[in-house]
Design a protein around this motif. Sequence first.
Motif, mmCIF file in Angstrom:
data_model
loop_
_atom_site.group_PDB
_atom_site.id
_atom_site.type_symbol
_atom_site.label_atom_id
_atom_site.label_comp_id
_atom_site.label_asym_id
_atom_site.label_seq_id
_atom_site.Cartn_x
_atom_site.Cartn_y
_atom_site.Cartn_z
ATOM 1 N N GLU A 60 -0.803 7.561 -0.439
ATOM 2 C CA GLU A 60 0.335 7.788 -1.341
ATOM 3 C C GLU A 60 1.063 6.770 -1.747
ATOM 4 N N GLY A 61 1.831 6.647 -2.863
ATOM 5 C CA GLY A 61 2.946 5.819 -3.429
ATOM 6 C C GLY A 61 2.329 4.658 -3.982
ATOM 7 N N MET A 62 0.819 4.716 -4.482
ATOM 8 C CA MET A 62 0.223 3.794 -5.137
ATOM 9 C C MET A 62 0.485 4.000 -6.810
ATOM 10 N N GLY A 63 0.797 2.905 -7.621
ATOM 11 C CA GLY A 63 1.066 3.205 -8.923
ATOM 12 C C GLY A 63 0.341 1.971 -9.859
ATOM 13 N N SER A 64 0.449 2.065 -11.014
ATOM 14 C CA SER A 64 0.068 0.853 -11.827
ATOM 15 C C SER A 64 0.393 1.010 -13.073
ATOM 16 N N TYR A 65 0.779 -0.004 -13.896
ATOM 17 C CA TYR A 65 0.943 -0.116 -15.146
ATOM 18 C C TYR A 65 -0.564 0.014 -15.919
ATOM 19 N N LEU A 66 -0.846 0.960 -16.786
ATOM 20 C CA LEU A 66 -2.061 1.126 -17.540
ATOM 21 C C LEU A 66 -2.006 0.908 -18.805
ATOM 22 N N VAL A 67 -2.950 0.314 -19.515
ATOM 23 C CA VAL A 67 -3.048 -0.081 -20.850
ATOM 24 C C VAL A 67 -4.187 0.330 -21.574
ATOM 25 N N ARG A 68 -4.372 1.037 -22.514
ATOM 26 C CA ARG A 68 -5.544 1.199 -23.313
ATOM 27 C C ARG A 68 -5.036 0.807 -24.782
ATOM 28 N N ALA A 69 -6.065 0.680 -25.697
ATOM 29 C CA ALA A 69 -6.140 0.043 -26.761
ATOM 30 C C ALA A 69 -5.411 0.990 -27.934
ATOM 31 N N GLY A 70 -4.487 0.324 -28.671
ATOM 32 C CA GLY A 70 -4.042 0.874 -29.714
ATOM 33 C C GLY A 70 -2.564 1.219 -29.482
ATOM 34 N N GLY A 71 -1.958 0.815 -28.140
ATOM 35 C CA GLY A 71 -0.497 1.049 -28.104
ATOM 36 C C GLY A 71 0.380 0.033 -28.389
ATOM 37 N N GLY A 72 -0.247 -1.293 -28.519
ATOM 38 C CA GLY A 72 0.741 -2.466 -29.053
ATOM 39 C C GLY A 72 1.451 -2.778 -27.636
ATOM 40 N N THR A 73 2.502 -3.337 -27.618
ATOM 41 C CA THR A 73 3.388 -4.090 -26.544
ATOM 42 C C THR A 73 4.138 -3.040 -25.864
ATOM 43 N N ASP A 74 4.244 -1.616 -26.338
ATOM 44 C CA ASP A 74 4.712 -0.686 -25.938
ATOM 45 C C ASP A 74 3.766 0.391 -25.157
ATOM 46 N N ALA A 95 1.935 4.799 -14.140
ATOM 47 C CA ALA A 95 1.385 5.988 -13.535
ATOM 48 C C ALA A 95 1.066 6.037 -11.938
ATOM 49 N N ASP A 96 1.129 7.141 -11.394
ATOM 50 C CA ASP A 96 0.637 7.185 -9.865
ATOM 51 C C ASP A 96 -0.731 7.074 -10.073
ATOM 52 N N VAL A 97 -1.437 6.337 -9.392
ATOM 53 C CA VAL A 97 -2.685 6.174 -9.577
ATOM 54 C C VAL A 97 -3.670 6.194 -8.101
ATOM 55 N N VAL A 98 -5.019 6.210 -8.104
ATOM 56 C CA VAL A 98 -5.951 5.889 -7.029
ATOM 57 C C VAL A 98 -6.830 4.969 -7.608
ATOM 58 N N LEU A 143 0.629 -1.224 -0.024
ATOM 59 C CA LEU A 143 -0.092 0.087 0.125
ATOM 60 C C LEU A 143 0.840 1.152 -0.028
ATOM 61 N N SER A 144 2.145 1.286 0.130
ATOM 62 C CA SER A 144 3.121 2.271 0.069
ATOM 63 C C SER A 144 3.773 2.242 -1.003
ATOM 64 N N SER A 145 4.225 1.000 -1.743
ATOM 65 C CA SER A 145 4.857 1.132 -3.035
ATOM 66 C C SER A 145 4.303 0.110 -3.827
ATOM 67 N N TRP A 146 3.714 0.442 -4.721
ATOM 68 C CA TRP A 146 3.198 -0.442 -5.774
ATOM 69 C C TRP A 146 2.994 0.075 -7.014
ATOM 70 N N PRO A 147 3.463 -0.623 -8.278
ATOM 71 C CA PRO A 147 3.543 -1.973 -8.475
ATOM 72 C C PRO A 147 5.172 -2.244 -8.485
ATOM 73 N N PRO A 148 5.341 -3.572 -8.373
ATOM 74 C CA PRO A 148 6.854 -4.000 -8.657
ATOM 75 C C PRO A 148 7.270 -3.566 -10.033
ATOM 76 N N THR A 149 8.772 -3.283 -10.040
ATOM 77 C CA THR A 149 8.952 -3.031 -11.436
ATOM 78 C C THR A 149 9.352 -4.230 -12.121
ATOM 79 N N LEU A 150 9.124 -3.919 -13.668
ATOM 80 C CA LEU A 150 9.160 -5.064 -14.561
ATOM 81 C C LEU A 150 10.243 -4.461 -15.549
ATOM 82 N N SER A 151 11.150 -5.303 -15.858
ATOM 83 C CA SER A 151 12.155 -5.123 -17.133
ATOM 84 C C SER A 151 11.059 -4.708 -18.157
ATOM 85 N N ASP A 152 11.856 -3.857 -19.290
ATOM 86 C CA ASP A 152 11.299 -3.731 -20.469
ATOM 87 C C ASP A 152 10.737 -4.936 -21.108
#
Length: 523
Positions: free
Chosen positions: A447-461, A466-469, A8-17
């Motif tokens: 504070e400290g919450m993040g996520s990887y957000l994906v919307r259509a059209g971006g492909g694998t990149d 982003a910091d999120v709620v 709850l104070s540090s998320w998400p874990p880091t992924l390599s490219d």
Amino acid sequence: MSAQGSPLSSWPPTLSDAQLASITLLATTYALSHGLVYLPVETVQPPAPISTIHAPLALFPSPFPRRLFQLAQRLQNTYNVLYARVATDDDFLDRVMGAVEGAGRVDEFTGQLWRRWQKVRDEGIVQPLHLGLFRSDYMLHSPGNGEPTSLKQVEFNTISSSFGTLSERSADLHRYLRKSTGYFGVSPYLTADNFPPNRTTAGLAEGLSEAHKAYGVPGACILFVVQDGERNVFDQRWLEYELLETHSIHVVRQSLTQLGQTAQVDPTTRVLRVASSSGPPVEISTVYFRAGYTPTDYPTAAQYDTRYALERSRAIQCPSIALQLAGGKKVQEVLTHPGVLEGFLCDVARWGEQALPQAAADELRASWMEMWGLDEDVDALGSGGAVQREGSGVRRARERAGALVLKPQREGGGNNVYKEAIPPFLDSLAVEERAAWIAMELIAVPEGMGSYLVRAGGGTDGAVRADVVSEVGIFGWALFGGADRAVREKEVGWLVRTKGKDSNEGGVAAGFSVLDSILLVDD
């Protein structure tokens, strides 16, 4: 909760490219393969869809305290009863939401609905039963003053409580990613027992099927009232498929505009029948509104008149106009007044053996932020518990604007006024329009919450960190309105919507949020 290493104070874990590209491809192809989809943006939608895009999604589930998730599930049963009772209290709704005394005096949309409900009452209601498919929305509240993180309600939805079926598929997506990749071992929290089950589709369909059975004509159909050009059609279709496959109930889908031409109410029996191009008119047992919650669904008086025609029929409404009005923000605010909530839940003289214990009301009150009406003079507790006069609701909103949101009687996202925008908005707000608005203290999200957000059209990149709620919604249904005043109800599932922290609004369909799911953590 704030201890070092807490998710709850540090998320998400880091992924390599490479890991991020791999998991994004898995997520988007899974979403497209399993119906976690939207129609693409088009100026005019074709009658038969020719393409889809995946719904906006998060790659990781969002951490949520197990104890607060269980609390939210438990609260839903109480909320189901509360709003069923509010919807059947004509005097209360007339006073709070009516076009004579309440918010409907100055809010034309609310007034239009209320006047048609009043007309139905004057004629004589022929169908006493109501069905509610509800969703209560919450955020985590972490004020940072030594208080533990708590659960606070954003709002309660009584009409078109959407994304139940797509949220189930979003939870399935995260479960698949865990099974297929183990999330590359990047977090010890990503274990199977921390992914709660989500079977919202079956639960919502059960509520509709119970109303259908209560109507008592097995061969009747359920009517889905939908918006023209609906992009979120698959969230509705999954519910339609569940009704057919599990309950053998057929669904008819039409807009309010179409129903103006196809709906007929028998003048003697008040049976509602709807014609279609594929066959003769069919009898309708239940009217389920996935439209009708915003003024744009009523471009002319004809749509309001169609809503009135549906309301005066024998078909069970989901929601009735009364239940839609009960979901108004002004009702949410008035329920916070001393004794009002307790009168609906705990008054033994009023409810007899159906009265709930005081503890049930206390739990609900603990989930509310401070709120008040802009048209009110407000008494508040000062230091030491003494009552101090704070002046008008507007003056108080000016003084505390940086920590507030103003809400009108609207659903669907994009309607609220936040923080620094409040003083100039108040300057422009006519005095007579204040009755249609409430002020609500903002929830202090962790504070400290993040996520990887994906919307259509971006492909694998396309994944963006982003910091999120996050906002958690709990679904329930209630069937009520009989002479015995009993409320049949159930808590049936959940959703998570996650947005960038700098975005005030939260609607997925409105383009602000992505679909997510829960990762249970102990605190």
